[in-house]
Design a protein around this motif. Sequence first.
Motif, PDB file in Angstrom:
ATOM      1  N   GLY A  66     -41.209  24.733  12.879  1.00  0.00           N
ATOM      2  CA  GLY A  66     -39.792  24.380  13.062  1.00  0.00           C
ATOM      3  C   GLY A  66     -38.905  25.153  12.272  1.00  0.00           C
ATOM      4  N   ALA A  82     -37.620  27.828  14.369  1.00  0.00           N
ATOM      5  CA  ALA A  82     -36.474  27.214  15.364  1.00  0.00           C
ATOM      6  C   ALA A  82     -35.255  27.015  14.517  1.00  0.00           C
ATOM      7  CB  ALA A  82     -36.868  25.886  15.977  1.00  0.00           C
ATOM      8  N   SER A 136     -31.880  28.978  15.505  1.00  0.00           N
ATOM      9  CA  SER A 136     -30.564  27.996  16.052  1.00  0.00           C
ATOM     10  C   SER A 136     -29.410  28.258  15.151  1.00  0.00           C
ATOM     11  CB  SER A 136     -31.206  26.512  15.984  1.00  0.00           C
ATOM     12  OG  SER A 136     -32.303  26.388  16.662  1.00  0.00           O
ATOM     13  N   VAL A 170     -36.064  22.300  22.780  1.00  0.00           N
ATOM     14  CA  VAL A 170     -36.890  23.031  21.834  1.00  0.00           C
ATOM     15  C   VAL A 170     -37.981  22.116  21.457  1.00  0.00           C
ATOM     16  CG1 VAL A 170     -36.915  24.157  19.765  1.00  0.00           C
ATOM     17  CG2 VAL A 170     -34.997  24.597  21.168  1.00  0.00           C
ATOM     18  N   HIS A 185     -41.832  22.577  22.066  1.00  0.00           N
ATOM     19  CA  HIS A 185     -42.718  22.417  20.737  1.00  0.00           C
ATOM     20  C   HIS A 185     -43.922  21.526  20.789  1.00  0.00           C
ATOM     21  CE1 HIS A 185     -40.566  25.456  18.600  1.00  0.00           C
ATOM     22  NE2 HIS A 185     -41.502  25.408  17.764  1.00  0.00           N
ATOM     23  N   ALA A 228     -35.573  28.129  24.435  1.00  0.00           N
ATOM     24  CA  ALA A 228     -36.467  27.142  23.929  1.00  0.00           C
ATOM     25  C   ALA A 228     -37.975  28.145  24.300  1.00  0.00           C
ATOM     26  CB  ALA A 228     -36.375  26.113  24.927  1.00  0.00           C
ATOM     27  N   VAL A 244     -38.501  30.364  21.123  1.00  0.00           N
ATOM     28  CA  VAL A 244     -38.627  29.874  19.646  1.00  0.00           C
ATOM     29  C   VAL A 244     -39.895  28.973  19.994  1.00  0.00           C
ATOM     30  CG1 VAL A 244     -36.419  29.911  18.959  1.00  0.00           C
ATOM     31  CG2 VAL A 244     -37.217  27.851  19.955  1.00  0.00           C
ATOM     32  N   SER A 245     -40.607  28.558  20.790  1.00  0.00           N
ATOM     33  CA  SER A 245     -41.750  27.882  21.248  1.00  0.00           C
ATOM     34  C   SER A 245     -42.981  28.697  21.400  1.00  0.00           C
ATOM     35  CB  SER A 245     -41.455  26.927  22.004  1.00  0.00           C
ATOM     36  OG  SER A 245     -40.463  26.167  21.959  1.00  0.00           O
ATOM     37  N   ALA A 260     -39.386  20.384  15.226  1.00  0.00           N
ATOM     38  CA  ALA A 260     -38.563  21.381  15.864  1.00  0.00           C
ATOM     39  C   ALA A 260     -37.442  20.787  16.327  1.00  0.00           C
ATOM     40  CB  ALA A 260     -39.454  21.713  17.149  1.00  0.00           C
ATOM     41  N   THR A 262     -33.944  22.211  14.408  1.00  0.00           N
ATOM     42  CA  THR A 262     -33.219  22.977  15.599  1.00  0.00           C
ATOM     43  C   THR A 262     -31.721  22.172  15.760  1.00  0.00           C
ATOM     44  OG1 THR A 262     -34.768  23.419  17.190  1.00  0.00           O
ATOM     45  CG2 THR A 262     -32.547  23.399  18.196  1.00  0.00           C
TER      46      THR A 262
END
Length: 184
Positions: free
Chosen positions: A19, A22, A26, A46, A50, A111, A114-115, A143, A147
Motif C-alpha cells: 500500500g 500506492a 497517489s 485502487v 489490490h 489503478a 499501482v496494483s 491500499a 491511497t
Amino acid sequence: MSTVTGEVFTLSLMAFALGMDAFSVSLGMGMASIRLKQIVKIGLTVGLFHIWMPLIGMLTGNFLSEQFGALATYAGGILLILIGFHMFMSGFKNDEKRSFKPIGIGLFLFAISVSLDSFSLGLTLGIFGAKTLTAITLFGFFATILTWAGLLLGRKMKGIIGQYSEAFGGSILLFFGIKLIFPF
C-alpha cells in the motif's frame, strides 16, 4: 503468538508495504487538483485492484513462473513512466486543463499501474499457500486507506508548491516507474 495471528501480522506488514507504493504514487497524483468525490472513487478503485490482482496471482501462482511476475512489474513501471511524463510536461503548460484525469480509462490505468506489483506478490503467496481471503482483504484495505492518505496529502501540498505541482507530481510518478524497472 499463534500461527493464525502470525500469518495475519505478516500479511498485514506485506499489505502495508504494498500500500505504501500506492501512497507514494497517489501523493503525486493528488497534486493534480482532484476533488474529494474523485479521491474517494480513486481510493476504492485502487483498493479493488489490490484485491483482484493478488487474487488472480494467487489462483494462478501454482501454474506461472517467476518470470511472469517480473513482466508485471515492468509493465507497471512503464505505465507509471508514461503517466508521470505526461503530467510532468503538462505542468509547464499555461492552460488550466489537467493533463491526466483519473476518470474512465485514466482511472483504470492509474489503478492497474499501482496494483501490478500485487499480482506478482499474489503469485508468490499462491505458491506458498497463504490464506487467500485474509490476504486480499488486507491488501484491499491498506491500499484504499493509503491511497486516500496520499491523494489528500498531495492535495494539501499542491497549495504549498503552487503552479508547478502537477509537474512535481509527474516527476514522482516518473521516479517510481523508473524504480520499478531499475530497482536501486
